[in-house]
Structure formats: structure tokens, C-alpha cells
Enzyme design. Structure first.
Site: not given
Ligand SMILES: [Zn+2]
Length: 167
Positions: A63, A65, A93, A96
Site C-alpha cells: 500500500h 503508506e 486501512c 497501514c
Molecule cells: Zn493500507
């Protein structure tokens, strides 16, 4: 500089960082990534940038992040992002968010939220709902304890290690 103008310029700086994160997220789509961008900043400077690379690198944890935090740690040569701000184009999310907690990030700023992401077909809200409401017994993925007598052996070894680096 008065406290007021200082506050205003911090705000300006964060808006510029967020613009950068959103620009990265949008470019990511054209480059075969997901529509997410993030950066880590410290002391008024951008340390590292990241964008979503899940499909490009076949890595479900890539992801924006997490990518930005990995790059920032490499850049700063540390496993702790204490004193850093994580700026991300979309609400992190649960993965993260947990990664940022582990990294000891000071603060997170996001633009789009989990509902915006859901409209675009991303599962964040579903995962949040799982953590918020559903007992683990109702999850689509069972999480079960298999209790063995040596289950604490790794922790015993860890606690006995005198030169361990706590994190
Ligand atoms: Zn994430």
C-alpha cells in the site's frame, strides 16, 4: 514570526504535501498502480514518497503508506518514525494504521476517507467493519489458536537475550 503565522505556514506546508500525495495517487493509476499515494515528512521536509504497488509488484502489503514508511525508514536508517508525519491521499486501512503505530509515527493526515474508497471498489470499510463489530468467529477467514506446550519458547529466548533491540 508570531505563533499564528507559524501555524498558518505549517498548514500551508501540509496542504502542499497533501497535494503531492494526491498527485502521486493519480499518477499511480496511469503507471499501473492503485489510486493511492503517501509520503513521510519530518522537520518540515519530505523524507520519502510512496504509491500503491500491489498489482505491479504482486505484493498485497504494498500500500502507498507502507511503501512510504519502508522508504522513509531506509532513508533515515532507522525502524522508528518517531517525529514523522504520514501524509496519505486516502484514510489508511487497518493494516497501514497498524504499521504506522508500529513505526511510532507522530501523526497521520489523510484526504479521501474510507467511504470515498468504497465507492471506488476498495475494501477498507469492510475491514474496518470486521474489526469494529464482528467477533472473530464470524470472520470470512478463521483465526484459531493451536496451543502447544512450547508456544512461549520464542519469547523466552527473546527475554533471555541481553543485547536485544526493543521496538
Ligand atoms: Zn493500507
Amino acid at each position: 514570526m508570531t505563533a499564528h503565522t507559524q501555524e498558518a505556514s505549517v498548514h500551508e506546508l501540509e496542504r502542499a504535501w497533501m497535494d503531492e500525495a494526491i498527485r502521486r495517487a493519480t499518477n499511480s493509476v496511469a503507471n499501473g498502480g492503485g489510486p493511492f499515494g503517501a509520503l513521510v515528512a519530518k522537520g518540515g521536509e519530505i523524507v520519502a514518497l510512496g504509491n500503491n504497488q500491489v498489482t505491479a509488484t504482486l505484493d498485497p502489503t504494498a500500500h502507498a503508506e507502507v511503501s512510504a514508511m519502508r522508504a522513509a525508514c531506509k532513508q533515515l536508517d532507522t525502524f522508528s518514525l518517531e517525529g514523522c508525519v504520514l501524509v496519505t491521499s486516502c484514510e489508511p486501512c487497518p493494516m497501514c494504521l497498524s504499521s504506522a503505530l508500529w513505526a511510532r509515527v507522530d501523526r497521520i493526515v489523510y484526504a479521501a476517507d474510507r467511504h470515498d474508497a468504497a465507492v471506488a471498489g476498495f475494501d477498507d470499510r469492510k475491514f474496518y467493519d470486521l474489526f469494529d463489530k464482528k467477533p472473530a468467529s464470524l470472520w470470512p477467514m478463521p483465526v484459531e489458536q493451536l496451543d502447544l506446550p512450547n508456544r512461549t519458547a520464542p519469547f523466552d529466548a527473546w527475554l533471555a537475550k541481553s543485547d536485544r533491540i526493543d521496538y
